[in-house]
Design an enzyme around this catalytic site. Structure first.
Site, short mmCIF file in Angstrom:
data_model
loop_
_atom_site.label_atom_id
_atom_site.label_comp_id
_atom_site.label_asym_id
_atom_site.label_seq_id
_atom_site.Cartn_x
_atom_site.Cartn_y
_atom_site.Cartn_z
N HIS A 5 -13.35 -2.45 1.38
CA HIS A 5 -14.60 -2.51 2.12
C HIS A 5 -15.73 -2.98 1.23
O HIS A 5 -15.60 -3.03 0.01
CB HIS A 5 -14.96 -1.14 2.71
CG HIS A 5 -15.23 -0.09 1.69
ND1 HIS A 5 -14.27 0.80 1.25
CD2 HIS A 5 -16.35 0.24 1.00
CE1 HIS A 5 -14.79 1.61 0.35
NE2 HIS A 5 -16.06 1.29 0.17
N GLU A 123 -23.60 -14.45 6.32
CA GLU A 123 -23.14 -15.82 6.59
C GLU A 123 -22.23 -15.79 7.80
O GLU A 123 -21.29 -14.98 7.86
CB GLU A 123 -22.38 -16.37 5.39
CG GLU A 123 -21.88 -17.79 5.60
CD GLU A 123 -21.10 -18.31 4.41
OE1 GLU A 123 -21.01 -19.53 4.26
OE2 GLU A 123 -20.57 -17.49 3.61
#
Length: 146
Positions: A5, A123
């Protein structure tokens, strides 16, 4: 080695969950409140990874909310999170309608950048081939930094 993560610290959990869940479409898969440590951890999964995260706890996004106020700055020095999306134009329109500034519009039909409420650069990459350029994105200027 297996990617597990990415953790980001957030100053307002509700605003951050609205951004990642309501606007980007991620799902909350677990939450832990620590009275002793005075923090909340929330793990999120992208739609296509939800089952993997439930089974393996990876790959996910960990939101760390410290109950005692802190000011976070410099989201850009973190770098960015990147997500593959089904339709970059549709998602950017949804984000913009939700009040999110499109910092780097998807002029090329492939890549865009936005920021979370805490300034984390996100992004967005079009799944597969780039979409054909179209307005209003093709002529939209950059806004701020990403």
């Amino acid at each position: 080695m297996q990617y597990l993560h990415t953790m980001i610290r957030v100053s307002n959990l509700d605003d951050t969950l609205h951004f990642f869940c309501d606007l980007l479409g991620m799902k909350e898969v677990s939450r832990k409140d620590s009275e002793k440590g005075r923090f909340t951890l929330v793990f999120l999964a992208s739609r296509d990874d939800e089952e993997r995260v439930k089974a393996d706890r990876a790959p996910s996004l960990e939101l760390t909310y410290n109950w005692d106020p802190e000011e976070y700055s410099g989201g850009r020095n973190f770098g960015h999170l990147a997500y593959r999306v089904d339709d970059i134009y549709q998602l950017c329109e949804h984000l913009q309608t939700g009040g999110v500034t499109i910092n780097r519009p998807p002029r090329d039909g492939y890549m865009a950048f936005v920021r979370s409420p805490d300034g984390i650069s996100i992004e967005l990459l079009q799944k597969g081939e780039a979409l054909a350029p179209r307005e209003p994105w093709a002529s939209m200027e950059n806004s701020g930094s990403w």
